[in-house]
Design an enzyme around this catalytic site. Sequence first.
Site, mmCIF file in Angstrom:
data_model
loop_
_atom_site.group_PDB
_atom_site.id
_atom_site.type_symbol
_atom_site.label_atom_id
_atom_site.label_comp_id
_atom_site.label_asym_id
_atom_site.label_seq_id
_atom_site.Cartn_x
_atom_site.Cartn_y
_atom_site.Cartn_z
ATOM 1 N N TYR A 77 -4.880 4.786 -5.447
ATOM 2 C CA TYR A 77 -4.030 3.701 -5.933
ATOM 3 C C TYR A 77 -2.603 3.871 -5.417
ATOM 4 C CZ TYR A 77 -2.157 7.149 -9.195
ATOM 5 O OH TYR A 77 -1.566 8.281 -9.729
ATOM 6 N N PHE A 87 6.430 3.623 -6.925
ATOM 7 C CA PHE A 87 6.742 4.667 -7.900
ATOM 8 C C PHE A 87 5.635 5.708 -8.029
ATOM 9 C CE2 PHE A 87 5.148 0.905 -10.189
ATOM 10 C CZ PHE A 87 4.023 1.423 -10.807
ATOM 11 N N ASP A 88 4.457 5.436 -7.478
ATOM 12 C CA ASP A 88 3.375 6.426 -7.518
ATOM 13 C C ASP A 88 2.321 6.028 -6.493
ATOM 14 O OD1 ASP A 88 1.898 8.605 -8.244
ATOM 15 O OD2 ASP A 88 1.171 7.777 -10.134
ATOM 16 N N ILE A 105 -3.534 2.608 -18.477
ATOM 17 C CA ILE A 105 -2.911 1.430 -19.080
ATOM 18 C C ILE A 105 -3.946 0.305 -19.244
ATOM 19 C CG2 ILE A 105 -0.590 1.960 -18.247
ATOM 20 C CD1 ILE A 105 -1.037 -0.028 -15.961
ATOM 21 N N TYR A 131 3.312 -0.897 -19.358
ATOM 22 C CA TYR A 131 4.067 0.042 -20.202
ATOM 23 C C TYR A 131 4.957 -0.653 -21.217
ATOM 24 C CZ TYR A 131 2.393 3.502 -16.890
ATOM 25 O OH TYR A 131 1.579 4.298 -16.127
ATOM 26 N N PHE A 148 -0.341 -3.110 -8.338
ATOM 27 C CA PHE A 148 -1.091 -1.937 -7.905
ATOM 28 C C PHE A 148 -2.139 -2.328 -6.885
ATOM 29 C CE2 PHE A 148 0.280 -0.330 -12.049
ATOM 30 C CZ PHE A 148 0.544 1.011 -11.779
#
Length: 231
Positions: A77, A87-88, A105, A131, A148
């Site tokens: 991902y 961010f990731d 999530i 979030y 994502f």
Amino acid sequence: MLLKSIHTALLLLSVLVLLVVPFVHAGDTKEDGIAFLKENAKKDDVIVLPSGLQYKVLKKGGGNMHPKKETKCQCHYEGRLLDGTVFDSSYKRGQPTGFAPNQVIPGWTEAMQLMVEGDKWELYIPSELAYGERGAGSDIPGGATLIFQMEIVEIQGEGVPALNCEIDNPKDGCNDKEMAYLQKMKAKTTEDQQKQLNRLQGMKAQKMAGDLMDWINRRIHILQQLAAAAA
């Protein structure tokens, strides 16, 4: 001297404000997310689910099972904000990450249970399915809509038979029972379709035999597509 002191005090105050007020990425307020999702939903290749989750299929996998909520999966991902800030990313780390749908999530929980092994989707997740108002650390501000890319590399446990009945191309993936139900629901109003969807989703909380639950899931899958097409 007094003017110099006032000037110094104002400079200190401005520095403190910069330190105390969190940095917000451009385009990452909740209002920006709502506006983005509204426009994104108009795209032909974007599917909108009743929950508000949106997705686009980037690659269709060859799997024939969906993971259960508690089934661990190996996934690749990459997550980014609306302004493109990543961010990731498991891709950057060079290896997939293992987790079950019930460990992540809500937007991922819903999407993963609709995917099969080999699927790669782009997810557009409203803040309430991500979030929320609290955000996550310093990278994800409160109220942020997230994007994502997600790929299920391997399902490592029990699954449920894949829901392959697609209303745009029913002859390829729908069995006779699904085809008959699709035609029946197409003849009903959007309001009646939504009532059926709500009823079936409520029934999922009940304990029942696996074949009965499978038929509920198949009807929900058809009705969610009809709802998305009507949106």
